[in-house]
Design an enzyme around this catalytic site. Structure first.
Site, PDB file in Angstrom:
ATOM      1  CB  SER A 110      -1.020   0.007   1.160  1.00 20.03           C
ATOM      2  OG  SER A 110       0.069   0.369   2.451  1.00 20.03           O
ATOM      3  CE  LYS A 111      -0.288   6.972  -2.869  1.00 19.12           C
ATOM      4  NZ  LYS A 111       0.748   6.501  -3.978  1.00 19.12           N
TER       5      LYS A 111
END
Ligand code: GLU
Length: 491
Positions: free
Chosen positions: A256-257
């Site tokens: 994820s980010k």
């Protein structure tokens, strides 16, 4: 006779194209190419609240950058279009009406409150089945019809056959996966606002488009038995499924980010080569033979196989991606490297301008020393900077001066180097090296120190490419002028 392979990548334009989606696209593309099939791009934009045209454009651009050409889809058309779900609403409606007419789907008039109350009651009595309680399944057809016509809100639900038994999926990656049909809801295929649900629209499309293999993330594995119900209701053949594993970050959590850049275009903008990026992503869960890492696009497109997809989650390792990128850069010819990477980077860094012209051999010689030192394209400009400066504009790195030039005895080294270099008439790398070569012995100074001092004087730092080659590119007069400028800094 088996039908020709047709696969699709069906992104939802609710965001940019991310690493996980890109890998799914690569696998579909490579599988189609490896068996002479068709690769279809379909935009799954049935979530109007979150889908945007801008995201669709970003996805198409990223696909083009990745070099994943599609045979049917947006911009290229095809016989099974349109290729955006919002343009196919009539097709879903017709399919739903057919199922309704055939008694394979039915309208459900339950209010959200009723559904919530049923769910709570099921939870309270610890019913293992907490899904839809089939309240409307047995409403007689004519009664249902008249309520629909009277304008009562309804959803459409699929009728999971009573005696369906187990739904068995022979997944190309996971093998046999069994689901008990009793656990399947009579799930909604059309919402009360007249829009189809994902599980319905996707299957109607995959069936209509003749998709033979569905290769997608294994977050969709749990949707698959429901989708099988829709295929069966439609009387369409069920495709082969291949559910590919998640991609994890270094900490073992879903990528994820938090792990850094996740969208394809961030990698493009950071200077990664599309070929290297595709190669790296292809290896996140697939292997050619368990050991080969550099797999050019044409090999991927001819050798890809579902059999070699791994069940296990893959870990995204930015360092390995960097390594791969450097491998691809290093494998380029000098001329390609110059045209595709070095000159554009020099331009971007302002070291040359649009009108830059140079002898081809000179550019190639520069490329030959810059390329092995370039891991990311932007490194090229940093490495080449001393060559594009002059005795007046060169910047001296303080640490390098302190370490390589300021030490005692280095003034004498520069004097001797200047004298030796003055005598070089044919200014080539070999002749420059030959002129400097005897100095350590003559001066009784370590070779490393002699060359270090000349390097800092001419290049301003200690890390520039090989000295003779660099000095040859800079030119005789400017090299001597640089030594003169550096002389007062020498110890
Ligand atoms: N639009 C869906 C997604 O992006 C497609 C899933 C599928 O391939 O069926 O997750």
């Amino acid at each position: 006779m088996t039908s020709p392979v047709r696969v699709r990548f069906a992104p939802s334009p609710t965001g940019k194209l991310h690493i996980g989606g890109a890998r799914t696209a690569i696998y579909n593309w490579a599988f189609a190419r490896s068996c002479g099939g068709a690769f279809i791009l379909r935009i799954d934009d049935t979530d109007p609240a979150r889908s945007t045209e801008e995201n669709t454009q970003v996805i198409l651009r990223a696909m083009r950058w990745l070099g994943l050409d599609w045979d049917e889809g947006p911009e290229v058309g095809g016989d099974f279009g349109p290729y955006s779900q919002t343009e196919r609403l009539d097709i879903y409606r017709e399919a739903a009406e057919r199922l309704l007419a055939e008694g394979k789907a039915y309208p459900c008039f339950c209010t959200p409150e009723q559904l919530a109350a049923d769910r709570e009651a099921a939870a309270a009595r610890k019913d293992p089945f907490q899904g839809y309680q089939r309240r409307c399944r047995d409403i007689p057809a004519d009664e249902a019809r008249s309520r629909m016509e009277a304008g009562e809100p309804y959803t459409l639900r699929i009728k999971v056959p009573e005696d369906r038994g187990n739904v068995v999926i022979n997944d190309a990656v996971h093998g046999k996966v069994t689901f008990d049909a009793k656990e399947l809801d009579d799930f909604v295929i059309f919402r009360s606002d007249g829009t189809p649900t994902y599980n319905f629209a996707t299957v109607v499309d995959d069936a209509a488009m003749g998709i033979t293999h569905v290769i997608r993330g294994d977050d969709h594995l749990s949707n698959t038995p429901r989708q099988v119900m829709v295929y069966e209701a439609l009387g369409a053949p069920v495709p082969t499924f291949a559910h590919i594993s998640m991609i994890l970050g270094a900490d073992g959590k879903k990528l994820s980010k938090r792990h850094g850049a996740t969208s394809v275009e961030e990698y493009r903008d950071a200077g990664y080569l599309s070929d290297a990026f595709v190669n790296y992503l292809a290896l996140l869960g697939w292997s050619l033979d368990g050991e080969t890492t550099v797999i050019p696009r044409d090999v991927l497109a001819s050798q890809f196989s579902l059999e070699r997809i791994s069940k296990n989650p893959a870990t995204f390792d930015p360092k390995k991606l960097d390594w791969m990128n450097a491998e691809y850069i290093n494998a380029m010819s000098d001329a390609d490297f110059a045209d595709q990477i070095m000159l554009p980077e020099l331009l971007r860094a302002g070291l040359i301008d649009e009108g830059f012209e140079a002898d081809e051999a000179w550019v190639d010689a520069l490329a030959a020393i810059v390329r092995p030192r370039t891991k990311m394209p932007a490194d090229a400009a940093v490495v080449a900077t001393p060559v594009f400066k002059t005795a007046e504009t060169l910047e001296y790195d303080e640490k390098s001066v302190a370490k390589g030039l300021a030490k005692e005895g280095m003034g004498a080294v520069l004097d001797a180097a200047r004298t030796a270099l003055e005598d070089v008439t044919d200014w080539t790398a070999e002749n420059i090296d030959a002129a400097l070569e005897p100095l350590p012995e003559v001066l009784d100074v370590k070779k490393r120190l002699v060359f270090g001092a000349v390097r800092v004087a001419v290049c301003g730092n200690m890390v520039s490419p090989p000295l003779g080659e660099t000095m040859a590119l800079i030119g005789r007069d400017d090299c001597l002028a640089r030594i003169d400028r550096a002389r007062p800094m020498a110890g």
